[in-house]
Design a protein around this motif. Structure first.
Motif, mmCIF file in Angstrom:
data_model
loop_
_atom_site.group_PDB
_atom_site.id
_atom_site.type_symbol
_atom_site.label_atom_id
_atom_site.label_comp_id
_atom_site.label_asym_id
_atom_site.label_seq_id
_atom_site.Cartn_x
_atom_site.Cartn_y
_atom_site.Cartn_z
ATOM 1 N N ALA A 151 -7.253 -1.027 -10.856
ATOM 2 C CA ALA A 151 -6.572 -0.105 -9.941
ATOM 3 C C ALA A 151 -5.034 0.165 -10.460
ATOM 4 O O ALA A 151 -4.436 1.311 -10.001
ATOM 5 N N SER A 184 0.115 -5.309 -9.266
ATOM 6 C CA SER A 184 -1.274 -4.744 -8.939
ATOM 7 C C SER A 184 -1.092 -3.868 -7.951
ATOM 8 O O SER A 184 -0.311 -3.874 -6.788
ATOM 9 N N SER A 196 -8.228 -4.704 -7.759
ATOM 10 C CA SER A 196 -6.844 -4.995 -7.743
ATOM 11 C C SER A 196 -6.863 -6.482 -8.286
ATOM 12 O O SER A 196 -7.920 -6.959 -8.645
ATOM 13 N N LEU A 207 -2.069 -11.339 -3.816
ATOM 14 C CA LEU A 207 -2.060 -10.065 -4.501
ATOM 15 C C LEU A 207 -0.806 -10.275 -5.477
ATOM 16 O O LEU A 207 0.126 -10.773 -5.379
ATOM 17 N N THR A 221 -4.460 -5.779 -13.721
ATOM 18 C CA THR A 221 -5.881 -5.311 -13.143
ATOM 19 C C THR A 221 -6.798 -5.053 -14.326
ATOM 20 O O THR A 221 -7.944 -5.304 -14.159
ATOM 21 N N VAL A 252 -8.616 0.734 -2.874
ATOM 22 C CA VAL A 252 -9.177 -0.715 -3.380
ATOM 23 C C VAL A 252 -10.375 -1.243 -2.807
ATOM 24 O O VAL A 252 -10.375 -1.139 -1.583
ATOM 25 N N ARG A 287 -2.025 -1.292 -5.001
ATOM 26 C CA ARG A 287 -2.653 -1.392 -3.703
ATOM 27 C C ARG A 287 -2.863 -0.205 -2.958
ATOM 28 O O ARG A 287 -2.382 0.892 -3.085
ATOM 29 N N VAL A 341 -2.767 2.976 -5.875
ATOM 30 C CA VAL A 341 -4.041 2.851 -6.944
ATOM 31 C C VAL A 341 -3.921 4.218 -7.859
ATOM 32 O O VAL A 341 -3.704 5.228 -7.495
ATOM 33 N N CYS A 396 -11.117 -7.369 -5.263
ATOM 34 C CA CYS A 396 -10.035 -7.978 -6.134
ATOM 35 C C CYS A 396 -10.788 -8.912 -7.183
ATOM 36 O O CYS A 396 -11.789 -9.185 -6.908
#
Length: 181
Positions: free
Chosen positions: A26, A80, A46, A76, A115, A86, A82, A33, A89
């Motif tokens: 991501a 990352s 993610s 998270l 990621t 997404v 988001r 993203v 994960c």
């Protein structure tokens, strides 16, 4: 990348038309993203980490908040990307990996974060499941095969009680009755 590349998107579409599911990181911007993961034909992954899994003063530990989750819970990673794009994960904090040796005495192994650590882990879980699937192997290499692979991945995901923009469908897990036969 923060910007779309038509060349990459054309490759993603061609892969899907030939039965291949594209899984992509991501991004590590901590924001939206990035491309190509934000394209609807791509599974965007993610990065999450487990609270309490790293010594307090390590770089990997710094990517998780100090009080948001209890030890053993997933969170998270701060870096990352988001967003609604997404799809799932994967583990992306403190992942031990091989690294090039630059000088004598350097270690072959280092913990890495990103990621780009999470996406291959998700691919591995999916590949394990698809390798056991006679139905998957019977598909022609066309869009239906790609759609089937996406549905298998979605069924492998488990909700980790993170917001949807952080986890999508959840964290894929190996094994269990939900794996295709």
């Amino acid at each position: 990348a923060p910007t779309r590349s038509d060349i990459v998107i054309d490759a993603v579409r061609k892969a899907a038309d030939n039965g291949c599911l594209t899984v992509a990181a991501a991004g590590n911007s901590g924001g939206p993203v990035q491309w190509p993961a934000r394209h609807e034909a791509v599974v965007a992954v993610s990065a999450v980490g487990e609270m309490g899994a790293f010594p307090y003063n390590t770089l990997s530990r710094s990517h998780l908040s100090h009080s948001a989750a209890a030890a053993g819970e997933l969170e998270l990673a701060s870096f990352s990307a988001r967003g609604s794009e997404v799809d799932c994960c994967g583990p992306g904090v403190g992942i031990v990996s091989t690294v090039p040796i630059n000088a004598p005495g350097d270690d072959f192994w280092q913990p890495l974060d990103g990621t780009s650590m999470a996406a291959p882990a998700v691919c591995g879980v999916l590949a394990r499941s698809l390798a056991k699937s006679g139905e998957y192997r019977s598909f022609r290499r066309d869009r239906d095969r790609e759609i089937f692979a996406r549905s298998v991945l979605r069924n492998l995901c488990r909700d980790r009680r993170l917001p949807q923009p952080a986890q999508g469908w959840g964290l894929p897990t190996c094994g269990g009755a939900d794996e295709p036969s």
